[in-house]
Design a protein around this motif. Structure first.
Motif, PDB file in Angstrom:
ATOM      1  N   ARG A   1       0.810  -1.220   0.000  1.00  0.00           N
ATOM      2  CA  ARG A   1       0.000   0.000   0.000  1.00  0.00           C
ATOM      3  C   ARG A   1       0.841   1.266   0.000  1.00  0.00           C
ATOM      4  O   ARG A   1       0.786   2.023  -0.962  1.00  0.00           O
ATOM      5  CB  ARG A   1      -0.975   0.017   1.179  1.00  0.00           C
ATOM      6  N   GLU A   2       1.598   1.493   1.053  1.00  0.00           N
ATOM      7  CA  GLU A   2       2.334   2.753   1.137  1.00  0.00           C
ATOM      8  C   GLU A   2       3.464   2.783   0.099  1.00  0.00           C
ATOM      9  O   GLU A   2       4.227   1.837   0.003  1.00  0.00           O
ATOM     10  CB  GLU A   2       2.915   2.886   2.544  1.00  0.00           C
TER      11      GLU A   2
ATOM     12  N   ALA B   1      -5.580  19.425  -0.951  1.00  0.00           N
ATOM     13  CA  ALA B   1      -5.079  18.863  -2.208  1.00  0.00           C
ATOM     14  C   ALA B   1      -6.210  18.426  -3.122  1.00  0.00           C
ATOM     15  O   ALA B   1      -6.029  18.272  -4.315  1.00  0.00           O
ATOM     16  CB  ALA B   1      -4.197  17.652  -1.898  1.00  0.00           C
TER      17      ALA B   1
ATOM     18  N   VAL C   1      -6.456  13.451   1.603  1.00  0.00           N
ATOM     19  CA  VAL C   1      -5.524  13.632   0.494  1.00  0.00           C
ATOM     20  C   VAL C   1      -5.788  12.513  -0.506  1.00  0.00           C
ATOM     21  O   VAL C   1      -5.750  11.341  -0.131  1.00  0.00           O
ATOM     22  CB  VAL C   1      -4.058  13.560   0.976  1.00  0.00           C
ATOM     23  N   PRO C   2      -6.083  12.858  -1.761  1.00  0.00           N
ATOM     24  CA  PRO C   2      -6.451  11.829  -2.732  1.00  0.00           C
ATOM     25  C   PRO C   2      -5.455  10.663  -2.747  1.00  0.00           C
ATOM     26  O   PRO C   2      -4.247  10.877  -2.769  1.00  0.00           O
ATOM     27  CB  PRO C   2      -6.427  12.572  -4.071  1.00  0.00           C
ATOM     28  N   ASN C   3      -5.960   9.471  -2.716  1.00  0.00           N
ATOM     29  CA  ASN C   3      -5.200   8.217  -2.789  1.00  0.00           C
ATOM     30  C   ASN C   3      -4.317   7.941  -1.568  1.00  0.00           C
ATOM     31  O   ASN C   3      -3.675   6.904  -1.492  1.00  0.00           O
ATOM     32  CB  ASN C   3      -4.310   8.144  -4.041  1.00  0.00           C
TER      33      ASN C   3
ATOM     34  N   ASN D   1      -4.766   9.683   2.175  1.00  0.00           N
ATOM     35  CA  ASN D   1      -5.482   9.759   3.443  1.00  0.00           C
ATOM     36  C   ASN D   1      -6.960   9.991   3.142  1.00  0.00           C
ATOM     37  O   ASN D   1      -7.315  10.978   2.511  1.00  0.00           O
ATOM     38  CB  ASN D   1      -4.945  10.908   4.299  1.00  0.00           C
TER      39      ASN D   1
ATOM     40  N   TYR E   1      -6.840   4.039  -0.328  1.00  0.00           N
ATOM     41  CA  TYR E   1      -5.936   5.020   0.284  1.00  0.00           C
ATOM     42  C   TYR E   1      -4.731   4.289   0.846  1.00  0.00           C
ATOM     43  O   TYR E   1      -4.874   3.260   1.515  1.00  0.00           O
ATOM     44  CB  TYR E   1      -6.688   5.812   1.359  1.00  0.00           C
ATOM     45  N   SER E   2      -3.529   4.800   0.580  1.00  0.00           N
ATOM     46  CA  SER E   2      -2.332   3.999   0.825  1.00  0.00           C
ATOM     47  C   SER E   2      -1.642   4.246   2.168  1.00  0.00           C
ATOM     48  O   SER E   2      -0.903   3.398   2.626  1.00  0.00           O
ATOM     49  CB  SER E   2      -1.332   4.206  -0.310  1.00  0.00           C
ATOM     50  N   ASN E   3      -1.852   5.390   2.812  1.00  0.00           N
ATOM     51  CA  ASN E   3      -1.111   5.637   4.051  1.00  0.00           C
ATOM     52  C   ASN E   3      -1.679   4.854   5.233  1.00  0.00           C
ATOM     53  O   ASN E   3      -2.890   4.695   5.354  1.00  0.00           O
ATOM     54  CB  ASN E   3      -1.125   7.127   4.412  1.00  0.00           C
TER      55      ASN E   3
END
Lengths: 432, 140
Positions: A156-157, A397, B55-57, B59, B94-96
């Motif tokens: 993921r990250e 953003a 935040v897109p993608n 958070n 979402y990656s984070n």
């Protein structure tokens, strides 16, 4: 009055045509671009004098990286499939600058895309594929690509697998660290750093593979560089014959170490770094970060640092350091002839724009230029294209155009993708 | 007679409950939202942003999402245990990673979630400290 107006307009048209011909008189492809006009408001961008911009399309999902063929066709890699397609071949058939033909293929999302020696290379967040091109640079096997690399870590990250190729048959792939600072507990206040950081054996670096070998994975590649937290923008510099990368520096110095860093310090630090990479290099993550204000490599707080103690004697120094959190997602060394001389061989960097500066206003929704001569910067960086996020202050953003990928057209145009609202910009030099 | 008295008393209690208790409850929610904003600014805002837009993608947003407006126990669980799985949130990923925030008190978690569920265009019921307490006891 009417007559006068007609004469005036005719003169204006003649002047335009003459101008187009004198600027673009040597190459037939370049002459064609003389007819391309910037959008009325330069598509909302703020550019140096003499430059103009147009949005060629906003209709194909969220484009990450981009490559342009010698015919001026665009290949864009989408973050997620759009109408089932993760890659689009986009053409401007009538020559007005706007996309009017699209072919989609590749049912996977991802970031990387590159053209090299008769092949199109594209990456998902785990694999890298290649497609054979015909002599018009169109893919011949859209549904049956060669899988050249597979099984790269995606936790993921920092999942993007950006790619670039050298002139010796090698492909370079970023494998980002699935962590902010290699803490025992990711992003948890006060959690210590793991030593040694176990992530580095399979991520947090650049891996080199053969561009023409099938089904490679970790054991078949070379860990070309380590200690890089996450790289999205990277490019092979043909003047130095070396790899250049843009590292995303770590987040949350204040959130995780409030006694050591103020909100203000945490918004500015650490630097986003440009590195020139040679085989075997170590850029120091997670043990150190680069402080662009002190111009020093600083021991990370997860490893006993206090914002002052230096460390990382064996880690390479950046070629250039930028303010924190701006998120460089695209890097391109400009070799075109359209832009004025100062841009030749210099670096364009697409900054995605920050989030980890909050509660301070966000920054860096722009494309930057760094002048280079003989592979070394000759001056400070400057903002080249701004206005992607509208007027400052920027607090969010989500409503911004976010620069991501960069590519150079055959005429020397600069293409910039926006992976949030989906615009693809083309920046041209008009001299006016 | 006694029966009658009881009846009157019961009515009186109900009346008091209706006229006095409900506005107090509203005040409680208001106070909770106010306290929750402070927790949000310190703990949540750096990633979820001042406008709750995320935040897109990276958070996720907290605006009108099924996670925020839906099951309270699940929502409390995310604050307590963090989030590090790849799950779609209303169709997007979402990656984070999100850190666990089990160091916050029951009251702080109730306040911040009441704030989130009643800000950024959201309108949903309050979260109480009792609900947080119960969620803490629940096995993950």
């Amino acid at each position: 009055m009417k007559k006068k107006l007609i004469v005036f307009i005719s003169v204006l048209c003649l002047y335009q045509m003459a101008n187009a011909n004198t600027i673009h008189s040597t190459d037939s492809v370049i002459v064609r671009s003389g007819s391309i006009q910037p959008d009325a408001d330069n598509a909302g961008l703020i550019l140096p004098k003499g430059f103009g911009a147009l949005i060629v399309t906003s209709a194909y999902g969220k484009p990450r990286h981009i490559a342009v063929t010698p015919e001026g066709y665009l290949y864009v890699k989408l973050a997620q499939p759009f109408n089932g397609n993760g890659i689009y071949l986009l053409k401007d058939k009538n020559g007005d600058g706007k996309i009017d033909d699209a072919i989609g293929f590749g049912n996977y999302g991802g970031t990387g895309i590159a053209l090299k020696d008769g092949y199109l290379y594209a990456s998902s967040d785990e694999n890298v594929y290649r497609y054979k091109l015909n002599n018009q640079h169109e893919v011949t096997n859209p549904n049956d690509p060669d899988e050249i690399i597979h099984g790269l870590l995606n936790r993921r990250e920092h999942e993007s697998k950006s790619i670039t190729l050298d002139n010796n048959g090698n492909i370079y792939v970023n494998i980002g660290a699935y962590s902010n600072a290699c803490q025992v507990q990711d992003r948890v206040p006060g959690s210590p750093g793991m030593k040694p950081c176990p992530i580095l054996d399979s991520a947090g670096g650049i891996w080199q593979f053969k561009a023409n070998q099938m089904h490679q994975t970790y054991g078949d590649g070379v860990r070309y560089a380590t200690g890089l937290r996450n790289v999205v923008g990277l490019d092979w510099n043909t003047q130095t014959n070396s790899l250049f990368v843009m590292q995303h520096g770590r987040d949350q110095l204040h959130d995780n170490w409030p006694k050591l860093f103020t909100v203000q310090q945490s918004a500015e630090l650490p630097a986003e770094c440009m590195y020139e990479i040679h085989k075997g290099d170590n850029a120091g993550w997670p043990y150190i970060y680069y402080d662009q204000i002190q111009h020093k490599k600083i021991l990370a707080p997860e490893y006993g640092g206090d914002g002052k103690k230096t460390a990382g004697e064996d880690a390479i120094n950046p070629i250039m350091a930028f303010p924190g959190h701006l998120a460089p997602d695209g890097l391109l060394f400009y070799t075109g002839n359209m832009f004025p001389e100062k841009y030749k061989h210099g670096a364009f960097i697409a900054f995605h724009g920050s989030w980890n500066r909050a509660p301070l206003p966000q920054e860096g929704y722009y494309v930057v230029f760094v002048p280079f001569k003989d592979g070394k910067p000759t001056g400070e960086w400057e903002v080249f294209a701004n206005g992607f996020a509208g007027k400052p202050p920027i607090t969010s953003a989500r409503n911004a155009h976010r620069p991501c990928g960069l590519a150079q057209g055959p005429d020397g145009s600069l293409y910039v993708t926006d992976d949030n609202k989906g615009a693809i910009y083309r920046i041209i030099y008009t001299g006016k | 007679m006694i029966k009658y008295l009881f009846f009157v008393m019961a009515i009186a209690i109900v009346a008091v409950a209706i006229t006095a208790f409900t506005p107090a409850q509203i005040n409680d929610v208001k106070a909770s939202v106010k306290r929750g904003e402070k927790v949000y600014t310190k703990v949540c805002l750096p990633c979820h942003m001042a406008d709750g837009g995320g935040v897109p993608n990276m958070n996720p947003p907290l605006i009108q999402t099924s996670y925020v407006l839906g099951d309270k126990t699940k929502l409390i669980g995310i604050v307590l245990h963090g989030m590090n799985e790849r799950v779609p949130i209303d169709g997007d990923y979402y990656s984070n990673n999100m850190a666990p925030h089990n160091d916050l008190t029951d009251q702080q978690i109730a306040d911040v979630l009441t704030y989130v569920r009643n800000s950024f265009g959201n309108k949903a019921s309050a979260v109480t400290p009792t609900e947080v307490k119960q969620a803490r006891l629940k096995k993950q």
